[in-house]
Design a protein around this motif. Structure first.
Motif, PDB file in Angstrom:
ATOM      1  N   VAL A  20       8.796  12.891 -33.702  1.00 36.35           N
ATOM      2  CA  VAL A  20       9.926  13.488 -33.282  1.00 36.35           C
ATOM      3  C   VAL A  20       9.918  13.934 -31.728  1.00 36.35           C
ATOM      4  O   VAL A  20       9.180  15.242 -31.501  1.00 36.35           O
ATOM      5  CB  VAL A  20      10.637  14.431 -34.206  1.00 36.35           C
ATOM      6  CG1 VAL A  20      11.860  15.080 -33.562  1.00 36.35           C
ATOM      7  CG2 VAL A  20      11.208  13.732 -35.307  1.00 36.35           C
ATOM      8  N   PHE A  22      12.628  15.375 -28.198  1.00 36.78           N
ATOM      9  CA  PHE A  22      13.935  15.362 -27.748  1.00 36.78           C
ATOM     10  C   PHE A  22      13.537  16.524 -26.755  1.00 36.78           C
ATOM     11  O   PHE A  22      12.879  17.176 -26.811  1.00 36.78           O
ATOM     12  CB  PHE A  22      15.041  15.515 -28.777  1.00 36.78           C
ATOM     13  CG  PHE A  22      14.998  16.776 -29.541  1.00 36.78           C
ATOM     14  CD1 PHE A  22      15.302  17.883 -29.030  1.00 36.78           C
ATOM     15  CD2 PHE A  22      14.599  16.520 -30.840  1.00 36.78           C
ATOM     16  CE1 PHE A  22      15.145  19.149 -29.998  1.00 36.78           C
ATOM     17  CE2 PHE A  22      14.498  17.574 -31.726  1.00 36.78           C
ATOM     18  CZ  PHE A  22      14.694  18.697 -31.353  1.00 36.78           C
ATOM     19  N   LEU A  32      21.991  18.466 -33.616  1.00 34.73           N
ATOM     20  CA  LEU A  32      20.799  17.892 -34.360  1.00 34.73           C
ATOM     21  C   LEU A  32      21.837  17.208 -35.680  1.00 34.73           C
ATOM     22  O   LEU A  32      21.757  18.189 -36.640  1.00 34.73           O
ATOM     23  CB  LEU A  32      19.772  18.684 -34.574  1.00 34.73           C
ATOM     24  CG  LEU A  32      18.498  18.371 -35.332  1.00 34.73           C
ATOM     25  CD1 LEU A  32      17.878  17.163 -34.509  1.00 34.73           C
ATOM     26  CD2 LEU A  32      17.355  19.441 -35.448  1.00 34.73           C
ATOM     27  N   ARG A 201      25.551  16.692 -26.077  1.00 36.26           N
ATOM     28  CA  ARG A 201      24.402  15.780 -26.029  1.00 36.26           C
ATOM     29  C   ARG A 201      23.836  15.993 -27.600  1.00 36.26           C
ATOM     30  O   ARG A 201      24.154  17.192 -28.400  1.00 36.26           O
ATOM     31  CB  ARG A 201      23.267  16.231 -25.286  1.00 36.26           C
ATOM     32  CG  ARG A 201      23.724  16.272 -23.844  1.00 36.26           C
ATOM     33  CD  ARG A 201      22.698  16.419 -22.829  1.00 36.26           C
ATOM     34  NE  ARG A 201      21.181  15.639 -23.100  1.00 36.26           N
ATOM     35  CZ  ARG A 201      20.007  16.011 -23.530  1.00 36.26           C
ATOM     36  NH1 ARG A 201      19.832  17.161 -23.913  1.00 36.26           N
ATOM     37  NH2 ARG A 201      18.933  15.368 -23.534  1.00 36.26           N
ATOM     38  N   ALA A 203      21.043  14.435 -31.091  1.00 36.93           N
ATOM     39  CA  ALA A 203      19.941  13.642 -31.628  1.00 36.93           C
ATOM     40  C   ALA A 203      20.326  13.347 -32.915  1.00 36.93           C
ATOM     41  O   ALA A 203      20.700  14.217 -33.943  1.00 36.93           O
ATOM     42  CB  ALA A 203      18.507  14.116 -31.717  1.00 36.93           C
ATOM     43  N   MET A 205      18.833  12.196 -36.817  1.00 36.48           N
ATOM     44  CA  MET A 205      17.489  12.178 -37.375  1.00 36.48           C
ATOM     45  C   MET A 205      17.718  11.295 -38.731  1.00 36.48           C
ATOM     46  O   MET A 205      18.948  11.512 -39.300  1.00 36.48           O
ATOM     47  CB  MET A 205      16.843  13.289 -37.649  1.00 36.48           C
ATOM     48  CG  MET A 205      16.266  13.924 -36.421  1.00 36.48           C
ATOM     49  SD  MET A 205      15.468  15.476 -37.077  1.00 36.48           S
ATOM     50  CE  MET A 205      14.088  14.784 -37.525  1.00 36.48           C
ATOM     51  N   VAL A 210      13.772  10.321 -35.014  1.00 37.59           N
ATOM     52  CA  VAL A 210      15.000  10.232 -34.173  1.00 37.59           C
ATOM     53  C   VAL A 210      15.265   9.045 -34.003  1.00 37.59           C
ATOM     54  O   VAL A 210      14.526   8.365 -33.545  1.00 37.59           O
ATOM     55  CB  VAL A 210      14.718  11.201 -32.705  1.00 37.59           C
ATOM     56  CG1 VAL A 210      15.880  10.800 -32.134  1.00 37.59           C
ATOM     57  CG2 VAL A 210      14.371  12.596 -33.098  1.00 37.59           C
ATOM     58  N   TYR A 213      19.664   9.299 -29.708  1.00 31.47           N
ATOM     59  CA  TYR A 213      19.498  10.495 -28.892  1.00 31.47           C
ATOM     60  C   TYR A 213      19.926  10.245 -27.476  1.00 31.47           C
ATOM     61  O   TYR A 213      19.891   9.305 -26.768  1.00 31.47           O
ATOM     62  CB  TYR A 213      17.899  10.860 -28.503  1.00 31.47           C
ATOM     63  CG  TYR A 213      17.451  11.636 -27.530  1.00 31.47           C
ATOM     64  CD1 TYR A 213      18.180  13.179 -27.746  1.00 31.47           C
ATOM     65  CD2 TYR A 213      16.434  11.375 -26.447  1.00 31.47           C
ATOM     66  CE1 TYR A 213      17.713  13.983 -26.529  1.00 31.47           C
ATOM     67  CE2 TYR A 213      16.467  12.367 -25.642  1.00 31.47           C
ATOM     68  CZ  TYR A 213      16.720  13.679 -25.653  1.00 31.47           C
ATOM     69  OH  TYR A 213      16.366  14.495 -24.553  1.00 31.47           O
ATOM     70  N   VAL A 219      26.038   8.121 -27.572  1.00 33.76           N
ATOM     71  CA  VAL A 219      25.642   7.793 -29.187  1.00 33.76           C
ATOM     72  C   VAL A 219      26.788   7.131 -29.868  1.00 33.76           C
ATOM     73  O   VAL A 219      26.725   6.321 -30.662  1.00 33.76           O
ATOM     74  CB  VAL A 219      25.271   9.151 -29.618  1.00 33.76           C
ATOM     75  CG1 VAL A 219      24.873   9.076 -31.209  1.00 33.76           C
ATOM     76  CG2 VAL A 219      23.901   9.516 -29.012  1.00 33.76           C
TER      77      VAL A 219
END
Length: 316
Positions: A20, A22, A32, A201, A203, A205, A210, A213, A219
């Protein structure tokens, strides 16, 4: 500001986190996301120094958690999903206790306690025992405890679980204001609307990795760039649908249970074209609905499941 590089963690033969990486920039509100068991809590535990990674490194301002754990821990605050308070103490006493754990004393401790009570909106209830607090008030104090040492980065793990809508809105506004004041936020949640409200922003999972991201809009568009437009009307749609199907800017134009349904990269233009065409065919729209690509659809596209699927009240 905070960099996570190639983190890995195993529990026995199970790989909870796999490679992982980021980066969280100063002033970010960083989301997250991941379904239950995705590896979020394990990743957070490594960032805060509660767990040591099997591989990889966490660094902040160029200093690593492995070599400078005290430096990072002094600059990172954690608001856990579970309530981490002493319910036989009042709010002020809880904050004073946790402040001394961080080595804060004297006037600095008093100032920090007063600031945290103000931020959490608990000034008028600061001498009330925590066990008499509502669930929302306990959540707000839980956040205040995570901020007692005025961290540069505040990590929040499901901070709105199990509370009423009014308390939830108060917490979201509190987090938004903290971010505006320069506090960097890392936020996990099972509620997409919270992440879309707070974060720029993120990520995503899944299965310890991930899988997406970047910026929220980037995204979000992983689910595609087509908006779905549904226009309810009355009358025969056969000729209208045939006409609109000739427009190359419109996709999947169809009559679906008496409603005009189509897709386009430009929803405003598509609605305008459809309404004008309806007028030519003697039809009037009674309801127009536009569904833009959103984070929920991106998440479903990437993971094949809803964010809440399999959620049992804890995140992994």
């Amino acid at each position: 500001m905070l960099e996570v590089k190639h983190l890995a963690k195993h529990f026995g033969e199970k790989a909870a986190v796999k490679n992982v990486s980021f980066q969280v920039n100063q002033g970010d509100a960083f989301g997250l996301l991941g379904p239950n068991g995705a590896g979020k809590s394990t990743t957070i535990s490594m960032i805060t120094g509660l767990l040591s990674p099997d591989e990889g490194e966490i660094s902040m301002h160029g200093k690593t958690m492995r070599k400078h754990p005290k430096f990072l821990k002094q600059r990172i605050g954690l608001v856990p999903q579970t309530i981490a308070l002493y319910d036989m103490m009042n709010a002020r006493e809880n904050l004073e206790f946790w402040g001394t754990v961080y080595g804060i004393t004297g006037s600095a401790l008093k100032d920090n306690v007063n600031w945290c009570l103000q931020v959490a909106g608990l000034e008028d209830n600061s001498k009330q025992l925590v066990k008499k607090y509502s669930g929302g008030m306990q959540r707000r104090l839980n956040i205040a405890v995570g901020m007692i040492h005025r961290p540069e980065v505040l990590i929040m793990d499901e901070p709105t679980v199990g509370i009423d809508p009014q308390s939830r809105n108060h917490i979201l506004e509190t987090v938004k204001n903290l971010n505006r004041q320069g506090v960097t936020i890392i936020y996990t949640s099972h509620y997409m609307e919270e992440v879309q409200f707070l974060c720029e922003r993120l990520a995503i999972m899944d299965h310890g990795q991930v899988i997406a991201y970047g910026d929220l809009n980037d995204v979000r568009q992983l689910a595609g760039t087509l908006a779905t437009i549904t226009i309810d009307t009355q009358g025969d749609l056969t000729a209208l649908v045939a006409e609109l199907q000739q427009d190359l800017s419109l996709k999947q134009v169809q009559n679906k249970e008496g409603a005009l349904v189509m897709q386009s990269t430009n929803a405003a233009s598509a609605v305008s074209k459809a309404v004008l065409a309806m007028s030519r065919h003697g039809l009037q729209p009674t309801k127009i609905n536009v569904e833009e690509p959103n984070l929920e659809s991106a998440f479903l596209h990437l993971t094949g499941r809803q964010l809440r699927d399999g959620w049992d009240g804890a995140s992994a």
